[in-house]
Design a protein around this motif. Structure first.
Motif, PDB file in Angstrom:
ATOM      1  N   LYS A 107       4.031 -10.235  -1.369  1.00 40.89           N
ATOM      2  CA  LYS A 107       5.254 -10.683  -2.044  1.00 40.89           C
ATOM      3  C   LYS A 107       5.752  -9.565  -2.945  1.00 40.89           C
ATOM      4  CE  LYS A 107       2.393 -13.116  -5.471  1.00 40.89           C
ATOM      5  NZ  LYS A 107       1.124 -12.617  -4.878  1.00 40.89           N
ATOM      6  N   VAL A 108       6.979  -9.687  -3.403  1.00 41.41           N
ATOM      7  CA  VAL A 108       7.595  -8.630  -4.216  1.00 41.41           C
ATOM      8  C   VAL A 108       6.766  -8.336  -5.455  1.00 41.41           C
ATOM      9  CG1 VAL A 108       9.596  -8.085  -5.666  1.00 41.41           C
ATOM     10  CG2 VAL A 108       9.933  -9.041  -3.373  1.00 41.41           C
ATOM     11  N   GLU A 109       6.155  -9.357  -6.017  1.00 35.83           N
ATOM     12  CA  GLU A 109       5.362  -9.167  -7.240  1.00 35.83           C
ATOM     13  C   GLU A 109       4.157  -8.255  -7.026  1.00 35.83           C
ATOM     14  OE1 GLU A 109       8.073 -12.322  -7.670  1.00 35.83           O
ATOM     15  OE2 GLU A 109       6.520 -12.064  -6.129  1.00 35.83           O
ATOM     16  N   ASP A 110       3.756  -8.056  -5.779  1.00 34.07           N
ATOM     17  CA  ASP A 110       2.623  -7.173  -5.482  1.00 34.07           C
ATOM     18  C   ASP A 110       3.019  -5.694  -5.537  1.00 34.07           C
ATOM     19  OD1 ASP A 110       0.954  -9.352  -5.019  1.00 34.07           O
ATOM     20  OD2 ASP A 110       1.494  -9.462  -2.894  1.00 34.07           O
ATOM     21  N   ILE A 111       4.317  -5.410  -5.596  1.00 29.19           N
ATOM     22  CA  ILE A 111       4.806  -4.029  -5.602  1.00 29.19           C
ATOM     23  C   ILE A 111       4.857  -3.546  -7.047  1.00 29.19           C
ATOM     24  CG2 ILE A 111       6.665  -2.483  -4.872  1.00 29.19           C
ATOM     25  CD1 ILE A 111       7.547  -4.725  -2.930  1.00 29.19           C
ATOM     26  N   THR A 112       3.846  -2.821  -7.450  1.00 29.35           N
ATOM     27  CA  THR A 112       3.701  -2.394  -8.842  1.00 29.35           C
ATOM     28  C   THR A 112       4.271  -0.990  -9.051  1.00 29.35           C
ATOM     29  OG1 THR A 112       1.544  -1.395  -8.423  1.00 29.35           O
ATOM     30  CG2 THR A 112       1.584  -3.758  -8.970  1.00 29.35           C
ATOM     31  N   SER A 113       4.294  -0.556 -10.294  1.00 27.29           N
ATOM     32  CA  SER A 113       4.731   0.804 -10.608  1.00 27.29           C
ATOM     33  C   SER A 113       3.806   1.828  -9.954  1.00 27.29           C
ATOM     34  CB  SER A 113       4.774   1.015 -12.125  1.00 27.29           C
ATOM     35  OG  SER A 113       3.481   0.802 -12.694  1.00 27.29           O
ATOM     36  N   HIS A 114       2.535   1.473  -9.806  1.00 25.86           N
ATOM     37  CA  HIS A 114       1.571   2.363  -9.150  1.00 25.86           C
ATOM     38  C   HIS A 114       1.963   2.582  -7.683  1.00 25.86           C
ATOM     39  CE1 HIS A 114      -2.203   4.402  -8.445  1.00 25.86           C
ATOM     40  NE2 HIS A 114      -2.508   3.560  -7.465  1.00 25.86           N
ATOM     41  N   PHE A 115       2.496   1.545  -7.047  1.00 21.04           N
ATOM     42  CA  PHE A 115       2.960   1.665  -5.666  1.00 21.04           C
ATOM     43  C   PHE A 115       4.016   2.746  -5.548  1.00 21.04           C
ATOM     44  CE2 PHE A 115       6.126   0.635  -2.442  1.00 21.04           C
ATOM     45  CZ  PHE A 115       5.362   0.405  -1.305  1.00 21.04           C
ATOM     46  N   TRP A 116       4.974   2.767  -6.473  1.00 23.28           N
ATOM     47  CA  TRP A 116       6.054   3.760  -6.417  1.00 23.28           C
ATOM     48  C   TRP A 116       5.544   5.153  -6.758  1.00 23.28           C
ATOM     49  CZ3 TRP A 116       9.546   1.923  -3.557  1.00 23.28           C
ATOM     50  CH2 TRP A 116       9.908   0.575  -3.623  1.00 23.28           C
ATOM     51  N   GLU A 117       4.623   5.241  -7.689  1.00 22.96           N
ATOM     52  CA  GLU A 117       4.040   6.544  -8.010  1.00 22.96           C
ATOM     53  C   GLU A 117       3.340   7.137  -6.784  1.00 22.96           C
ATOM     54  OE1 GLU A 117       4.320   8.452 -10.671  1.00 22.96           O
ATOM     55  OE2 GLU A 117       5.659   6.974 -11.595  1.00 22.96           O
ATOM     56  N   ASN A 118       2.659   6.279  -6.034  1.00 25.32           N
ATOM     57  CA  ASN A 118       2.018   6.734  -4.800  1.00 25.32           C
ATOM     58  C   ASN A 118       3.043   7.243  -3.797  1.00 25.32           C
ATOM     59  OD1 ASN A 118      -0.639   6.309  -5.504  1.00 25.32           O
ATOM     60  ND2 ASN A 118      -0.724   4.233  -4.671  1.00 25.32           N
ATOM     61  N   ARG A 119       4.179   6.562  -3.707  1.00 24.18           N
ATOM     62  CA  ARG A 119       5.217   6.984  -2.763  1.00 24.18           C
ATOM     63  C   ARG A 119       5.773   8.368  -3.142  1.00 24.18           C
ATOM     64  NH1 ARG A 119       8.319   2.739   0.984  1.00 24.18           N
ATOM     65  NH2 ARG A 119       6.346   2.173   1.976  1.00 24.18           N
ATOM     66  N   PHE A 120       5.995   8.582  -4.417  1.00 24.86           N
ATOM     67  CA  PHE A 120       6.491   9.896  -4.839  1.00 24.86           C
ATOM     68  C   PHE A 120       5.473  10.983  -4.499  1.00 24.86           C
ATOM     69  CE2 PHE A 120       9.080   7.397  -8.043  1.00 24.86           C
ATOM     70  CZ  PHE A 120      10.294   7.667  -7.435  1.00 24.86           C
ATOM     71  N   GLU A 121       4.201  10.682  -4.705  1.00 27.98           N
ATOM     72  CA  GLU A 121       3.154  11.643  -4.372  1.00 27.98           C
ATOM     73  C   GLU A 121       3.120  11.905  -2.868  1.00 27.98           C
ATOM     74  OE1 GLU A 121      -1.697  12.302  -4.926  1.00 27.98           O
ATOM     75  OE2 GLU A 121      -0.741  10.428  -5.576  1.00 27.98           O
ATOM     76  N   GLN A 122       3.262  10.847  -2.072  1.00 34.42           N
ATOM     77  CA  GLN A 122       3.262  11.002  -0.617  1.00 34.42           C
ATOM     78  C   GLN A 122       4.444  11.855  -0.152  1.00 34.42           C
ATOM     79  OE1 GLN A 122       3.366   6.868   0.374  1.00 34.42           O
ATOM     80  NE2 GLN A 122       1.235   6.525  -0.256  1.00 34.42           N
ATOM     81  N   ILE A 123       5.602  11.642  -0.747  1.00 40.85           N
ATOM     82  CA  ILE A 123       6.783  12.419  -0.370  1.00 40.85           C
ATOM     83  C   ILE A 123       6.607  13.880  -0.752  1.00 40.85           C
ATOM     84  CG2 ILE A 123       9.213  12.802  -0.972  1.00 40.85           C
ATOM     85  CD1 ILE A 123       9.536   9.738  -0.985  1.00 40.85           C
ATOM     86  N   ASN A 124       6.065  14.126  -1.943  1.00 41.79           N
ATOM     87  CA  ASN A 124       5.804  15.509  -2.353  1.00 41.79           C
ATOM     88  C   ASN A 124       4.817  16.191  -1.412  1.00 41.79           C
ATOM     89  OD1 ASN A 124       7.519  15.804  -4.621  1.00 41.79           O
ATOM     90  ND2 ASN A 124       6.059  14.752  -5.949  1.00 41.79           N
TER      91      ASN A 124
END
Length: 290
Positions: free
Chosen positions: A149-166
Motif C-alpha cells: 500500500k502507499v503507506e509502505d513507501i517510505t522516505s528510505h524507499f526514495w533515497e534508495n531510488r536516487f542511489e540506484q539512479i546515480n
C-alpha cells in the motif's frame, strides 16, 4: 548569443528552483536566436559524423520538464542536421505490462545509445522519482516486495531510488556514454499561455489533454520533487543543466551549445584513417568504376 555562458546553467551545488529565472534578460530576437542555433547545428553535425565513425563514445541526452516546456520542438530543431543513423529518440510513456514485469530501469537500459550514437530520452528514468512522487499509488503497479500500500513507501524507499539512479548513470558513464541532463525551467504563467494556444489553434488541438490541467494543479508538488531530484543526482559524470524555457529559441541554443562544448572535450575523436592498401590503389579503383 555571446553573452550566454553555458557554465551558468550547470548545477554544481544545491539549487532552489524558485530563485532561478525562467527567462534570460538578454537582448536578442528570433532571427538572432535561429542564426546562432544554425551555426551550432552545423558544427554538431560534423562532429557527430566523426564520432559515429570513431565508434568509441556515445551520448545520452535527457530532457525533463513540465508539459508544454518545449522538449518535442527542441528535439526537432537541435538534431535536424544529424545523420539519422547517429541519433535515436525515445519518448517514455506510462510503463506497459511487459515493462512492469521488470525493474523500473530495465526499459531505459534497452534504449541506451550504441557506441558512436546519440540517444535522446524525451522524459526519462527520472519519471520514476517525479511522477511517482506526486502519484505514489503508481508504485503499486510495480508489484515490489514489501510494498502493499502507499503507506509502505517510505522516505528510505526514495533515497534508495536516487542511489540506484546515480549508480545506473555511473555505470554507463564508465562504459563510454556521456550523460547530459536538461531540466526545462518554465514559469506556470508561460505554461498557461501555451496550453491556451493549443486550444485556440486548430492545428495544435490534438496536443491538448485534459490530464495536462490535472497535473498543472500539482505544480508546486512537481517543483518540489524536481528540485530534490536535481539536487540529489547532479554530479560531474551526469550533470543537470537548468534551462530557462520561457523563450524556446534561447532554450534550444543553450542545449545545442552545451552538447557542442561537451563534445569538444572528447579530444580523441577522429575519423578512422583510410586503409593503406585502399589508399595506395585509389586510382586503380576509380579506373575500374569509370
Amino acid at each position: 548569443m555571446k553573452s550566454i555562458n553555458i557554465e551558468d546553467f550547470k548545477v554544481v551545488g544545491n539549487i532552489s528552483l524558485s530563485k532561478i529565472p525562467t527567462k534570460l534578460a538578454i537582448d536578442t530576437n528570433k532571427e538572432q536566436e535561429e542564426e546562432a542555433l544554425d551555426k551550432v547545428q552545423m558544427k554538431l553535425s560534423k562532429k557527430q559524423d566523426a564520432m559515429y565513425a570513431h565508434n568509441r563514445h556515445a551520448f545520452l541526452i535527457c530532457l525533463q520538464g513540465m508539459d508544454t516546456s518545449g522538449k518535442d520542438s527542441l528535439i526537432r530543431e537541435v538534431f535536424k542536421e544529424f545523420n539519422p543513423r547517429g541519433v535515436v529518440v525515445h519518448s517514455f510513456k506510462t510503463p506497459n505490462a511487459t515493462e512492469l514485469e521488470h525493474d523500473y530501469l530495465w526499459r531505459h537500459y534497452l534504449a541506451l545509445p550504441e557506441k558512436g550514437k546519440f540517444a535522446v530520452f524525451n522524459r526519462t528514468h527520472y519519471e520514476n522519482v517525479l511522477v511517482t512522487r506526486v502519484h505514489p499509488e503508481y508504485i503499486l503497479f510495480e508489484n515490489l516486495p514489501g510494498i502493499e500500500k502507499v503507506e509502505d513507501i517510505t522516505s528510505h524507499f526514495w533515497e534508495n531510488r536516487f542511489e540506484q539512479i546515480n549508480n545506473f548513470e555511473k555505470h554507463i558513464s564508465q562504459n563510454g556514454t556521456k550523460i547530459l541532463k536538461f531540466y526545462f525551467h518554465m514559469s506556470k504563467e508561460e505554461q498557461r499561455l501555451r496550453l491556451l494556444k493549443r486550444l485556440e489553434n486548430p492545428e495544435d488541438n490534438w496536443k491538448f489533454s485534459a490530464g495536462d490541467l490535472k497535473e498543472r494543479e500539482r505544480w508546486d508538488d512537481y517543483m518540489k520533487y524536481y528540485e530534490e531530484a536535481i539536487n540529489k543526482t547532479s554530479n560531474e559524470i551526469a550533470p543537470w543543466y537548468i534551462v530557462p524555457a520561457d523563450d524556446k529559441g534561447v532554450a534550444r541554443y543553450i542545449v545545442a551549445q552545451t552538447i557542442w562544448e561537451e563534445m569538444q572535450k572528447l579530444t580523441d575523436i577522429n575519423e578512422p584513417e583510410l586503409d593503406a592498401k585502399v589508399a595506395a590503389n585509389i586510382e586503380f579503383y576509380k579506373n575500374q568504376l569509370q
